[in-house]
Design an enzyme around this catalytic site. Structure first.
Site, PDB file in Angstrom:
ATOM      1  N   SER A 149      -8.042   4.277   4.442  1.00  0.00           N
ATOM      2  CA  SER A 149      -7.462   4.950   3.273  1.00  0.00           C
ATOM      3  C   SER A 149      -8.540   5.402   2.312  1.00  0.00           C
ATOM      4  O   SER A 149      -9.560   4.709   2.130  1.00  0.00           O
ATOM      5  CB  SER A 149      -6.528   3.969   2.552  1.00  0.00           C
ATOM      6  OG  SER A 149      -6.127   4.498   1.308  1.00  0.00           O
ATOM      7  N   TYR A 173      -5.699  -4.264  -1.884  1.00  0.00           N
ATOM      8  CA  TYR A 173      -5.343  -3.389  -0.757  1.00  0.00           C
ATOM      9  C   TYR A 173      -6.579  -2.637  -0.273  1.00  0.00           C
ATOM     10  O   TYR A 173      -6.893  -2.629   0.929  1.00  0.00           O
ATOM     11  CB  TYR A 173      -4.236  -2.411  -1.194  1.00  0.00           C
ATOM     12  CG  TYR A 173      -3.992  -1.287  -0.212  1.00  0.00           C
ATOM     13  CD1 TYR A 173      -3.555  -1.544   1.084  1.00  0.00           C
ATOM     14  CD2 TYR A 173      -4.196   0.051  -0.581  1.00  0.00           C
ATOM     15  CE1 TYR A 173      -3.335  -0.508   1.989  1.00  0.00           C
ATOM     16  CE2 TYR A 173      -3.987   1.087   0.309  1.00  0.00           C
ATOM     17  CZ  TYR A 173      -3.554   0.804   1.595  1.00  0.00           C
ATOM     18  OH  TYR A 173      -3.343   1.834   2.491  1.00  0.00           O
ATOM     19  N   LYS A 177      -8.877  -2.746   3.420  1.00  0.00           N
ATOM     20  CA  LYS A 177      -9.231  -1.583   4.264  1.00  0.00           C
ATOM     21  C   LYS A 177     -10.747  -1.549   4.471  1.00  0.00           C
ATOM     22  O   LYS A 177     -11.225  -1.287   5.582  1.00  0.00           O
ATOM     23  CB  LYS A 177      -8.746  -0.279   3.617  1.00  0.00           C
ATOM     24  CG  LYS A 177      -7.232  -0.108   3.619  1.00  0.00           C
ATOM     25  CD  LYS A 177      -6.700   0.053   5.030  1.00  0.00           C
ATOM     26  CE  LYS A 177      -5.188   0.145   5.078  1.00  0.00           C
ATOM     27  NZ  LYS A 177      -4.644   0.114   6.430  1.00  0.00           N
TER      28      LYS A 177
HETATM   29  P1  NAD Z   1       4.780   1.966   6.634  1.00  0.00           P
HETATM   30  O1  NAD Z   1       5.007   0.728   5.858  1.00  0.00           O
HETATM   31  O2  NAD Z   1       5.818   3.017   6.644  1.00  0.00           O
HETATM   32  O3  NAD Z   1       4.427   1.598   8.153  1.00  0.00           O
HETATM   33  C1  NAD Z   1       3.779   0.402   8.508  1.00  0.00           C
HETATM   34  C2  NAD Z   1       4.524  -0.184   9.696  1.00  0.00           C
HETATM   35  O4  NAD Z   1       3.897  -1.404  10.083  1.00  0.00           O
HETATM   36  C3  NAD Z   1       5.984  -0.511   9.386  1.00  0.00           C
HETATM   37  O5  NAD Z   1       6.813  -0.025  10.418  1.00  0.00           O
HETATM   38  C4  NAD Z   1       6.015  -2.049   9.325  1.00  0.00           C
HETATM   39  O6  NAD Z   1       7.275  -2.565   9.721  1.00  0.00           O
HETATM   40  C5  NAD Z   1       4.893  -2.379  10.275  1.00  0.00           C
HETATM   41  N1  NAD Z   1       4.269  -3.676  10.039  1.00  0.00           N
HETATM   42  C6  NAD Z   1       3.887  -4.218   8.853  1.00  0.00           C
HETATM   43  N2  NAD Z   1       3.329  -5.432   9.041  1.00  0.00           N
HETATM   44  C7  NAD Z   1       3.352  -5.653  10.390  1.00  0.00           C
HETATM   45  C8  NAD Z   1       2.931  -6.730  11.199  1.00  0.00           C
HETATM   46  N3  NAD Z   1       2.367  -7.837  10.674  1.00  0.00           N
HETATM   47  N4  NAD Z   1       3.122  -6.648  12.541  1.00  0.00           N
HETATM   48  C9  NAD Z   1       3.685  -5.539  13.082  1.00  0.00           C
HETATM   49  N5  NAD Z   1       4.117  -4.495  12.350  1.00  0.00           N
HETATM   50  C10 NAD Z   1       3.941  -4.547  11.020  1.00  0.00           C
HETATM   51  O7  NAD Z   1       3.384   2.573   6.133  1.00  0.00           O
HETATM   52  P2  NAD Z   1       2.722   3.978   6.450  1.00  0.00           P
HETATM   53  O8  NAD Z   1       2.802   4.809   5.241  1.00  0.00           O
HETATM   54  O9  NAD Z   1       3.249   4.515   7.712  1.00  0.00           O
HETATM   55  O10 NAD Z   1       1.210   3.519   6.616  1.00  0.00           O
HETATM   56  C11 NAD Z   1       0.671   3.213   7.882  1.00  0.00           C
HETATM   57  C12 NAD Z   1      -0.764   2.771   7.733  1.00  0.00           C
HETATM   58  O11 NAD Z   1      -1.513   3.802   7.073  1.00  0.00           O
HETATM   59  C13 NAD Z   1      -0.959   1.501   6.883  1.00  0.00           C
HETATM   60  O12 NAD Z   1      -1.984   0.729   7.468  1.00  0.00           O
HETATM   61  C14 NAD Z   1      -1.400   2.052   5.532  1.00  0.00           C
HETATM   62  O13 NAD Z   1      -2.207   1.126   4.847  1.00  0.00           O
HETATM   63  C15 NAD Z   1      -2.199   3.272   5.950  1.00  0.00           C
HETATM   64  N6  NAD Z   1      -2.248   4.291   4.886  1.00  0.00           N
HETATM   65  C16 NAD Z   1      -1.072   4.821   4.406  1.00  0.00           C
HETATM   66  C17 NAD Z   1      -1.119   5.776   3.382  1.00  0.00           C
HETATM   67  C18 NAD Z   1       0.152   6.352   2.825  1.00  0.00           C
HETATM   68  O14 NAD Z   1       0.108   6.945   1.746  1.00  0.00           O
HETATM   69  N7  NAD Z   1       1.298   6.250   3.505  1.00  0.00           N
HETATM   70  C19 NAD Z   1      -2.364   6.190   2.864  1.00  0.00           C
HETATM   71  C20 NAD Z   1      -3.522   5.638   3.391  1.00  0.00           C
HETATM   72  C21 NAD Z   1      -3.456   4.692   4.413  1.00  0.00           C
HETATM   73  C1  UD1 Z   2      -1.882   5.608  -4.563  1.00  0.00           C
HETATM   74  C2  UD1 Z   2      -2.709   4.350  -4.562  1.00  0.00           C
HETATM   75  C3  UD1 Z   2      -3.757   4.469  -3.467  1.00  0.00           C
HETATM   76  C4  UD1 Z   2      -3.107   4.785  -2.118  1.00  0.00           C
HETATM   77  C5  UD1 Z   2      -2.271   6.062  -2.249  1.00  0.00           C
HETATM   78  C6  UD1 Z   2      -1.555   6.453  -0.988  1.00  0.00           C
HETATM   79  C7  UD1 Z   2      -2.678   3.479  -6.861  1.00  0.00           C
HETATM   80  C8  UD1 Z   2      -3.471   3.257  -8.097  1.00  0.00           C
HETATM   81  N1  UD1 Z   2      -3.309   4.149  -5.872  1.00  0.00           N
HETATM   82  O1  UD1 Z   2      -2.752   6.673  -4.806  1.00  0.00           O
HETATM   83  O2  UD1 Z   2      -4.465   3.253  -3.376  1.00  0.00           O
HETATM   84  O3  UD1 Z   2      -4.096   4.981  -1.130  1.00  0.00           O
HETATM   85  O4  UD1 Z   2      -1.307   5.846  -3.298  1.00  0.00           O
HETATM   86  O5  UD1 Z   2      -0.632   5.471  -0.632  1.00  0.00           O
HETATM   87  O6  UD1 Z   2      -1.551   3.055  -6.741  1.00  0.00           O
HETATM   88  N2  UD1 Z   2       2.229   9.685 -10.461  1.00  0.00           N
HETATM   89  C9  UD1 Z   2       3.050   9.943 -11.538  1.00  0.00           C
HETATM   90  N3  UD1 Z   2       4.234   9.291 -11.611  1.00  0.00           N
HETATM   91  C10 UD1 Z   2       4.661   8.393 -10.672  1.00  0.00           C
HETATM   92  C11 UD1 Z   2       3.810   8.138  -9.567  1.00  0.00           C
HETATM   93  C12 UD1 Z   2       2.600   8.797  -9.495  1.00  0.00           C
HETATM   94  O7  UD1 Z   2       2.704  10.738 -12.409  1.00  0.00           O
HETATM   95  O8  UD1 Z   2       5.756   7.826 -10.812  1.00  0.00           O
HETATM   96  C13 UD1 Z   2       0.952  10.406 -10.366  1.00  0.00           C
HETATM   97  C14 UD1 Z   2      -0.268   9.517 -10.296  1.00  0.00           C
HETATM   98  O9  UD1 Z   2      -0.753   9.220 -11.576  1.00  0.00           O
HETATM   99  C15 UD1 Z   2      -1.228  10.393  -9.466  1.00  0.00           C
HETATM  100  C16 UD1 Z   2      -0.297  11.188  -8.547  1.00  0.00           C
HETATM  101  O10 UD1 Z   2       0.993  11.128  -9.151  1.00  0.00           O
HETATM  102  O11 UD1 Z   2      -1.891  11.299 -10.308  1.00  0.00           O
HETATM  103  C17 UD1 Z   2      -0.200  10.624  -7.137  1.00  0.00           C
HETATM  104  O12 UD1 Z   2       0.159   9.250  -7.215  1.00  0.00           O
HETATM  105  P1  UD1 Z   2       0.478   8.375  -5.903  1.00  0.00           P
HETATM  106  O13 UD1 Z   2       1.422   9.113  -5.035  1.00  0.00           O
HETATM  107  O14 UD1 Z   2       0.855   7.015  -6.335  1.00  0.00           O
HETATM  108  O15 UD1 Z   2      -0.914   8.374  -5.120  1.00  0.00           O
HETATM  109  P2  UD1 Z   2      -2.382   7.940  -5.624  1.00  0.00           P
HETATM  110  O16 UD1 Z   2      -2.405   7.595  -7.054  1.00  0.00           O
HETATM  111  O17 UD1 Z   2      -3.332   8.988  -5.179  1.00  0.00           O
END
Ligand code: NAD
Ligand code: UD1
Length: 363
Positions: A149, A173, A177
């Protein structure tokens, strides 16, 4: 040094938001997939829909907590309910088919929750990755794509952010990572043969254009995009905009939003590269390289949905930065891939999903 590129892929967390889209993209590319997921933040229904979208017949229970779709020979999706921290559950997944590569999405991802429950985050994200690496080693599988991430860049002041920017997470978190990336780098350095890509995602949003699969957060969402969609569909009354006094053109925070299908295709490209080239350890940003403010996203979503998204100015959220944009050039160069979908397409597809499934998979 090419590796077998038609072997089965294990996708941990394959029922989640990102994993379900990646599972579909791999099935459509002709790869058989085994998903290991404990459904702690997802539902089997997501995978049933993935199988249907991929044109796989049947959705049959094969054992308690296990399903299969697709013919006995040819492309199939097999699902194992299990926890990546449990050796027995990993063994059950590896027993489904000879596994050639792993996409590791399973983990916990809520920043504020990680501040309250750091041990749980270390246990699932780091402990789970360690167990997975041990199982891969035991089964002679050395090809891995890890969900990292952009959060590990912390409050990076220089944009666009390249992979060489310092890793300085500001919450548990992000620390997990960074720790998993370190663990993977150490494993890769310890013996030849590992093919590992750490993909640092910026802000994944949107949904599959069919509106059949998408993001289904349990409880109140943490991130902007699902909050905006829930306001548009009437589940929430209004959006709180965290800060209108940032040093940006309209005063609201700027982020790099990447369509979830672009992200899924980036995984297919990363896997292809790992399988084609010599063993290596890669770290790549996955972002669009473009920034959009909170208010730009609100307006784009209003246009896509035809619904108003009322908002109210609120104080800045602790830990936020003004601007976060990926330098996406390394991924473009190495993967021959780029995020091609626009913010308008993110909103159009996100709205199609939200409108058809106002309460997610629970409908
Ligand atoms: P999500 O929560 O929708 O998906 C994660 C999945 O993993 C879920 O289906 C959950 O049931 C499963 N899971 C959780 N713990 C588990 C365990 N111990 N054993 C087996 N399965 C388990 O999240 P996502 O948005 O799809 O994110 C997927 C990955 O990408 C995560 O590692 C997250 O940290 C990373 N990531 C997500 C974002 C984002 O904004 N969505 C951004 C950066 C990184
Ligand atoms: C957040 C996480 C980051 C994670 C990413 C994707 C924090 C501080 N950071 O990032 O670690 O990798 O999500 O999962 O939580 N915003 C509003 N109102 C809201 C929500 C968000 O104005 O109710 C704004 C935020 O201030 C930001 C933008 O929307 O400027 C995006 O926010 P968000 O979707 O939470 O993502 P990140 O802050 O980039």
């Amino acid at each position: 040094m090419e590796q077998e590129a038609d072997s089965t892929v294990l996708i941990t967390g394959g029922a989640g938001f990102l994993g379900s889209h990646a599972t579909l993209v791999l099935l459509e590319a002709g790869r058989s997939v085994v998903v290991l997921d404990d459904f702690s933040n997802s539902r089997p229904e997501a995978l049933r829909r993935v199988a249907a979208l991929a044109g796989l017949d049947g959705w049959t229970a094969t054992a308690p907590g296990q399903w299969r779709a697709g013919p006995s020979t040819g492309v199939s999706l097999q699902v194992v309910t299990g926890d990546v921290r449990r050796v027995g559950d990993l063994e059950a997944a590896f027993a489904q088919a000879p596994i050639g590569a792993v996409l590791h999405f399973a983990g916990l991802k809520a920043v504020a929750e990680s501040v309250r429950q750091p041990l749980r985050y270390w246990q699932v994200n780091v402990g789970g990755s360690l167990r997975l690496l041990e199982a891969m080693t035991a089964h002679g599988c050395r090809t891995l794509v890890f969900s990292s991430s952009a959060t590990l860049y912390g409050l990076c002041e220089q944009v666009p952010i390249s992979e060489s920017a310092p890793v300085q997470p500001i919450n548990p978190y992000g620390s997990t990572k960074a720790a998993v990336e370190r663990l993977l780098a150490d494993a890769a350095a310890s013996e030849p043969g590992w093919r590992i890509a750490c993909l640092r995602y910026f802000n994944p949003v949107g949904a599959h254009p069919s509106g059949r699969i998408g993001e289904d957060p349990s409880g109140l969402p943490n991130n902007l995009f699902p909050l905006v969609s829930q306001v548009a569909v009437g589940r929430l009354p209004q959006l709180q905009v965290y800060g209108c006094d940032w040093p940006t053109a309209d005063g609201t925070g700027i982020r790099d939003y990447i369509h979830v299908m672009d992200l899924a295709e980036g995984h297919r490209a990363a896997l292809a590269l790992l399988e084609q080239e010599s063993p290596q350890f890669l770290t790549l940003n996955l972002g669009s390289g473009r920034g959009h403010s909170v208010l730009e996203l609100v307006r784009a979503f209003e246009a896509a949905s035809g619904r108003p998204v009322p908002w109210q100015a609120a104080p800045r959220r602790p830990g936020d930065s003004a601007v976060s944009i990926a330098d996406a050039s390394a991924a473009q160069r190495r993967l021959d891939w780029r995020a091609s979908r626009s913010l308008d397409e993110c909103c159009r597809d996100g709205w199609a999903w939200q409108q058809a499934n106002p309460h997610g998979y629970g409908d």
